[in-house]
Write a protein that holds these residues in place. Sequence first.
Motif, mmCIF file in Angstrom:
data_model
loop_
_atom_site.group_PDB
_atom_site.id
_atom_site.type_symbol
_atom_site.label_atom_id
_atom_site.label_comp_id
_atom_site.label_asym_id
_atom_site.label_seq_id
_atom_site.Cartn_x
_atom_site.Cartn_y
_atom_site.Cartn_z
ATOM 1 N N GLY A 165 -33.640 5.859 3.182
ATOM 2 C CA GLY A 165 -32.453 6.405 2.529
ATOM 3 C C GLY A 165 -32.429 7.924 2.573
ATOM 4 N N MET A 166 -33.575 8.538 2.349
ATOM 5 C CA MET A 166 -33.651 9.994 2.401
ATOM 6 C C MET A 166 -33.411 10.495 3.824
ATOM 7 S SD MET A 166 -33.981 10.937 -0.665
ATOM 8 C CE MET A 166 -34.420 12.649 -0.522
ATOM 9 N N ALA A 167 -33.938 9.798 4.812
ATOM 10 C CA ALA A 167 -33.729 10.183 6.208
ATOM 11 C C ALA A 167 -32.251 10.061 6.574
ATOM 12 C CB ALA A 167 -34.587 9.322 7.132
ATOM 13 N N ALA A 168 -31.592 9.006 6.106
ATOM 14 C CA ALA A 168 -30.166 8.831 6.383
ATOM 15 C C ALA A 168 -29.352 9.940 5.726
ATOM 16 C CB ALA A 168 -29.698 7.459 5.898
ATOM 17 N N ALA A 169 -29.708 10.302 4.511
ATOM 18 C CA ALA A 169 -29.006 11.388 3.823
ATOM 19 C C ALA A 169 -29.189 12.702 4.568
ATOM 20 C CB ALA A 169 -29.506 11.504 2.387
ATOM 21 N N GLN A 170 -30.391 12.951 5.059
ATOM 22 C CA GLN A 170 -30.649 14.184 5.799
ATOM 23 C C GLN A 170 -29.854 14.215 7.101
ATOM 24 O OE1 GLN A 170 -32.563 16.910 4.617
ATOM 25 N NE2 GLN A 170 -31.263 17.758 6.209
ATOM 26 N N ARG A 171 -29.750 13.072 7.785
ATOM 27 C CA ARG A 171 -28.948 13.011 9.009
ATOM 28 C C ARG A 171 -27.478 13.319 8.712
ATOM 29 N NH1 ARG A 171 -32.099 8.551 9.896
ATOM 30 N NH2 ARG A 171 -30.414 7.114 9.378
ATOM 31 N N GLY B 283 -40.638 1.311 2.278
ATOM 32 C CA GLY B 283 -40.051 2.356 3.105
ATOM 33 C C GLY B 283 -38.566 2.545 2.877
ATOM 34 N N ALA B 284 -37.976 1.802 1.945
ATOM 35 C CA ALA B 284 -36.543 1.901 1.687
ATOM 36 C C ALA B 284 -36.163 3.292 1.204
ATOM 37 C CB ALA B 284 -36.108 0.850 0.656
ATOM 38 N N ARG B 285 -36.966 3.883 0.362
ATOM 39 C CA ARG B 285 -36.666 5.223 -0.154
ATOM 40 C C ARG B 285 -36.689 6.236 0.982
ATOM 41 N NH1 ARG B 285 -36.175 7.240 -4.913
ATOM 42 N NH2 ARG B 285 -37.041 5.444 -5.941
ATOM 43 N N ALA B 286 -37.711 6.173 1.822
ATOM 44 C CA ALA B 286 -37.816 7.105 2.946
ATOM 45 C C ALA B 286 -36.644 6.933 3.904
ATOM 46 C CB ALA B 286 -39.140 6.911 3.668
#
Length: 83
Positions: free
Chosen positions: A49-55, A44-47
């Motif tokens: 990271g992507m969620a943090a970038a979107q935030r 889940g590390a990729r997800a």
Amino acid sequence: MATKKQTQVRLDEDVLEAGKAAARSRSLDFNKYVERLIIEDTTGARAAGMAAAQRLIDEHGTFLDDLEQQLDAPYAQQPGAAA
């Protein structure tokens, strides 16, 4: 330390070359690159990271857009200048 297990995969030549190029750009050998992709995907590390970038984009996107425009302004083409 866990014992490494050898495996074999079949990839289209263009996929293999793209993977090798991506590994080189990260200073990784191809095996380590594939291993990292699998770990990131399965933990889940990729997800995350992507969620943090979107935030970050959601919360600060306007600021980042304005900053980009300010940084690009000195290089903007002047009216009437040749292209």
